[in-house]
Design an enzyme around this catalytic site. Sequence first.
Site, PDB file in Angstrom:
ATOM      1  N   HIS A 198       0.878  -1.180   0.000  1.00  0.00           N
ATOM      2  CA  HIS A 198       0.000   0.000   0.000  1.00  0.00           C
ATOM      3  C   HIS A 198       0.915   1.229   0.000  1.00  0.00           C
ATOM      4  O   HIS A 198       2.010   1.181   0.573  1.00  0.00           O
ATOM      5  CB  HIS A 198      -0.829  -0.062   1.284  1.00  0.00           C
TER       6      HIS A 198
ATOM      7  N   ASP B  68       3.336  -4.326   8.110  1.00  0.00           N
ATOM      8  CA  ASP B  68       2.135  -3.514   7.990  1.00  0.00           C
ATOM      9  C   ASP B  68       0.945  -4.447   8.210  1.00  0.00           C
ATOM     10  O   ASP B  68       0.575  -5.224   7.319  1.00  0.00           O
ATOM     11  CB  ASP B  68       2.113  -2.878   6.595  1.00  0.00           C
TER      12      ASP B  68
ATOM     13  N   GLN C 119      -4.332  -4.879   7.352  1.00  0.00           N
ATOM     14  CA  GLN C 119      -5.408  -5.787   6.910  1.00  0.00           C
ATOM     15  C   GLN C 119      -5.422  -7.088   7.689  1.00  0.00           C
ATOM     16  O   GLN C 119      -6.210  -7.985   7.380  1.00  0.00           O
ATOM     17  CB  GLN C 119      -5.258  -6.087   5.409  1.00  0.00           C
TER      18      GLN C 119
ATOM     19  N   LYS D 178      -9.895  -0.084  11.133  1.00  0.00           N
ATOM     20  CA  LYS D 178     -10.102  -1.325  10.366  1.00  0.00           C
ATOM     21  C   LYS D 178     -10.379  -2.521  11.282  1.00  0.00           C
ATOM     22  O   LYS D 178     -10.540  -3.640  10.814  1.00  0.00           O
ATOM     23  CB  LYS D 178      -8.873  -1.609   9.498  1.00  0.00           C
TER      24      LYS D 178
ATOM     25  N   CYS E 175      -4.964   2.156  -3.506  1.00  0.00           N
ATOM     26  CA  CYS E 175      -3.724   2.795  -3.022  1.00  0.00           C
ATOM     27  C   CYS E 175      -2.516   1.880  -3.217  1.00  0.00           C
ATOM     28  O   CYS E 175      -1.549   1.935  -2.454  1.00  0.00           O
ATOM     29  CB  CYS E 175      -3.804   3.200  -1.542  1.00  0.00           C
TER      30      CYS E 175
END
Length: 413
Positions: A118, A195, A198, A221, A361
């Site tokens: 991303h 990261d 998600q 999220k 993104c």
Amino acid sequence: MSLPLTVREDFPLLCGAGAPVYLDNAATTQKPRSVLDAEIGYYTTSNSNVGRGYHSLALAATECYEHARSAVADMIGAGAGEIVFTMNTTDATNLVADTVGGRIVGPGDQVVVSGMEHNSNLLPWRRLCEAKGAELVVVPVGPLGRVELADFAAAMGPRVRIAAVAHVSNVLGTVNPVREMAAVAHRHGVLVLVDGAQAVAHLPVDVRDLDADFYCFSGHKVYGPMGIGVLYSRSSLLEDMPPFRVGGGTVKGVSTTEPVRYVGAPARFEAGTPNVAGAVGLAAGLDYLRGLGWEAVRAHDAELVEATLEAVADLGNVDVVGDPGDLPCGIVSLSVRGIHPYDVGAHLDAHGVAVRCGVHCASTFLDDLGLVGTVRLSFAVYNTVEEIEYVRSVLKTVQPGTWTTDHPTTRFL
Ligand code: PMP
């Protein structure tokens, strides 16, 4: 074990007449009433500035804030002092790139990222490399839509200082072998940032087990509010890092004559008044998720992904992007042959279905896939198989529209 049938009733936005079929959860999840109540409760009973005042309300607010920090730490197997509250994942990756990257990356060094990142986990590193005369090395995404360990290992070498990789792809939902990647990187003395934007809503995350040096995610999220995020790092690393933004709350003392003395972590990285209600809401969001139980959350996720793959299998013009060999995590990306993803998104929206269309993104990844975009269905605990069936019926009626005919890019077609 399955999720209670009443889950949806916990989410006010999804309950009224005309509520959407909300399948844009990878962008942000809806919030359960417990999160809304926690934020209102904080402002109603405990609001004050934190870590500064010594009156009772200030102490109560500080206790709420630190309690939230401990709850977040518990959720990912960290110590409370290893949790820095940020604005979001983007803020956390920038923090690490500026502070750690700024210190250890120099001319001729390398920073490794993957081809699926991303922009939030790409641009801070790209900018750092440009500023330092370092090289950004991009590990390609393998044929299964994830980063293969061998490709990652091949990128390691004496010039690499930091590697930054997604835990779960926000385009395909594929899961990278980040635990194994961290082990390989550490053998080369390379620091690893994961990261987890998600991942945290879909997988139990244990930062000690992953052994990542840095792990980032966003509250919004994982059923929490916007404007609050998390950076985890080991205490030993955090204590050694220079401050990021400086200001109130970061110093032991400032005088005109002496050098500035900064406080320890995590406060050193939380300059200015923090988002206390956001932290309280995030803790409530994680608590909500934990209350449902990982076994049930994972099973529900898999059921929705499988239902989607099955639902589109016999739609002649719909392809699943990537290889869903391993069941992806909470996301299925589709492309409809001959129809631009924005046209598909507009058609779905006209029928009450919210999905994200486009490059998510991650335009460099979409370029590699040779697509102008995908139609991304992303799931949460309140979604149902009936909703997937409905999406299938709407997809059957989609026609080319404005984007397909007017858009200058024809790669997709
Ligand atoms: N990384 C990934 C994998 C993401 O999916 C996102 C959000 N789409 C981000 C980073 C950035 O998250 P935020 O906008 O909350 O900073």
